[in-house]
Design an enzyme around this catalytic site. Sequence first.
Site, mmCIF file in Angstrom:
data_model
loop_
_atom_site.group_PDB
_atom_site.id
_atom_site.type_symbol
_atom_site.label_atom_id
_atom_site.label_comp_id
_atom_site.label_asym_id
_atom_site.label_seq_id
_atom_site.Cartn_x
_atom_site.Cartn_y
_atom_site.Cartn_z
ATOM 1 N N GLU A 1 -3.971 -17.571 -23.772
ATOM 2 C CA GLU A 1 -5.138 -16.880 -24.579
ATOM 3 C C GLU A 1 -4.894 -17.141 -26.117
ATOM 4 O OE1 GLU A 1 -5.209 -12.610 -24.222
ATOM 5 O OE2 GLU A 1 -4.951 -12.653 -22.001
ATOM 6 N N TYR B 1 -2.528 -14.400 -31.128
ATOM 7 C CA TYR B 1 -3.751 -13.943 -32.021
ATOM 8 C C TYR B 1 -3.355 -13.779 -33.306
ATOM 9 C CZ TYR B 1 -6.029 -12.753 -27.651
ATOM 10 O OH TYR B 1 -6.572 -13.035 -26.477
ATOM 11 N N ASN C 1 0.262 -16.038 -25.147
ATOM 12 C CA ASN C 1 -0.909 -15.634 -25.822
ATOM 13 C C ASN C 1 -0.609 -15.387 -27.374
ATOM 14 O OD1 ASN C 1 -2.018 -15.354 -23.436
ATOM 15 N ND2 ASN C 1 -2.158 -13.045 -23.324
ATOM 16 N N ARG D 1 -8.398 -19.200 -16.467
ATOM 17 C CA ARG D 1 -7.403 -18.206 -16.014
ATOM 18 C C ARG D 1 -8.136 -16.598 -15.783
ATOM 19 N NH1 ARG D 1 -4.283 -14.723 -20.150
ATOM 20 N NH2 ARG D 1 -2.567 -13.699 -18.823
ATOM 21 N N HIS E 1 -2.392 -7.950 -14.740
ATOM 22 C CA HIS E 1 -2.982 -7.720 -16.139
ATOM 23 C C HIS E 1 -3.364 -6.268 -16.203
ATOM 24 C CE1 HIS E 1 -5.161 -10.293 -19.531
ATOM 25 N NE2 HIS E 1 -5.448 -9.134 -19.641
ATOM 26 N N GLU F 1 1.576 -10.358 -20.784
ATOM 27 C CA GLU F 1 1.928 -9.478 -21.844
ATOM 28 C C GLU F 1 2.758 -8.442 -21.636
ATOM 29 O OE1 GLU F 1 -1.356 -8.815 -24.410
ATOM 30 O OE2 GLU F 1 -1.779 -11.133 -24.898
HETATM 31 C C1 FCB Z 1 -4.659 -9.536 -25.212
HETATM 32 C C2 FCB Z 1 -5.008 -9.102 -23.868
HETATM 33 C C3 FCB Z 1 -6.325 -9.490 -23.227
HETATM 34 C C4 FCB Z 1 -7.629 -9.206 -24.416
HETATM 35 C C5 FCB Z 1 -6.998 -9.771 -25.857
HETATM 36 C C6 FCB Z 1 -7.965 -9.508 -26.917
HETATM 37 O O1 FCB Z 1 -3.440 -8.734 -25.612
HETATM 38 O O2 FCB Z 1 -4.205 -9.644 -22.920
HETATM 39 O O3 FCB Z 1 -6.639 -8.771 -22.248
HETATM 40 O O4 FCB Z 1 -7.649 -7.966 -24.616
HETATM 41 O O5 FCB Z 1 -5.748 -9.130 -25.997
#
Ligand code: FCB
Length: 438
Positions: free
Chosen positions: A343, A283, A281, A69, A113, A158
């Site tokens: 992600e 985290y 995505n 990607r 992006h 995002e």
């Molecule tokens: C996400 C973004 C990516 C990167 C990661 C750590 O929010 O999409 O570009 O910065 O965080």
Amino acid sequence: MFLWGTATAAYQIEGATAEDGRGPSVWDTFAREPGRVRDGHTGDVACDHYHRWPEDVALMSGLGVNAYRFSVAWPRVLPEGAGAVNPKGLDFYERLVDALLAAGIRPVPTLFHWDLPQALEERGGWLERDTAARFADYAAVVAGRLADRVPLWITLNEPFVHMAYGYAMGVHAPGRALLTGALPAAHHQLLGHGLAVRALRAAGAREVAITNNCTPVRPASREEPDLRAAEAYDILHNRLFNDPVLLGAYPDLSAYPPGLDCVADGDLDVIATPVDALGINYYNPTRIAAPADGAGLPFADAGITGHPTTAFGWPVVPDGLRELLTGLKARYGAALPPVYITENGCSQEDVLTERGTVEDPGRIAFLEGHIAAMRRAMAEGVDVRGYFVWSLLDNFEWAEGYHQRFGLVHVDFATQRRTPKASYRWFAGFLEGQNTDT
Ligand code: FCB
């Protein structure tokens, strides 16, 4: 075929920002403003991927991924954002796509992006409705060249983070601090997404998705004010961007000042144009409490404690990914399309040793834990079709500049030397053991 891949984004890796006819983007402008990016770093050179992409494709071959990607820089293709097409920009992505295919790696381009052409920012950026139409025109241009070879397209990356960081708080480009005045940037991105889905299909695209940043929201207590605050945050971060796409309606935004009077008749039908998949995505989860009296927003971040943290300070909570995925399934039911984790990854305090190695056990544990959590969600019935590690390379981490290293591959930014980390070798071994046909 389950997609196992890595992810990157144009401004974070390409460099060559003034080469072969690329126009400026909002990130070129923002990064030059004093105090915006840590230590004044810019993406001017980044990982020099624009020149070194053959080496980077070879690194992916060595890893054994079957998908990649990346994002297309809108200002490389349309230097003014609209109008004249720069064929050299398209040529670059065509070469990359063909090299990936030749290596057995499926190209998964993201069309936006965060690097909006500066010329469009000067006309109001995503606060303007016209930007949505220009985005669809751009999507048609890229698909006109590549739709015959690309199996899966992502429209936006995002839109929540872009709205919140770029337009509400001003810590990302274009640096506007409008607070809830940023809501039109949500609607126009979503409208652009819907128009782009239609444009992509008209140009022959096979599968189309959007990538949303999602977080499971945990109330700080079972007390009513905390529960209400958590719901308000969930609406802003998650539902504002998933509901219109999947259900064709905005969630109840009454906890916020009115901000969506830019919604016109028919817009939600466009936004809800069916997608083939949802990109997620993930985290970390978020813990939310009631705000202090007189606070401008209806929630306060209470912080997640009791978990290890990444170099960025983000809590490491692998089961949050299972919680998120099963929560999406519970919320949207049959309206939830197949999901790709587009992600997932972490920054670590990586050090290149004198022996030329990078030991990153924290990253290996992070990836193992999250892949296991994804599989628990799949066992609970969530249709997940792929997983992409953020990121292939250490790169320009937005307002943090080059300070946060997320790569499976270490980059020495002075020499551009790439060094696969221990996590790269771990992931390569892991992928060898996968049956990618299931
Ligand atoms: C996400 C973004 C990516 C990167 C990661 C750590 O929010 O999409 O570009 O910065 O965080």
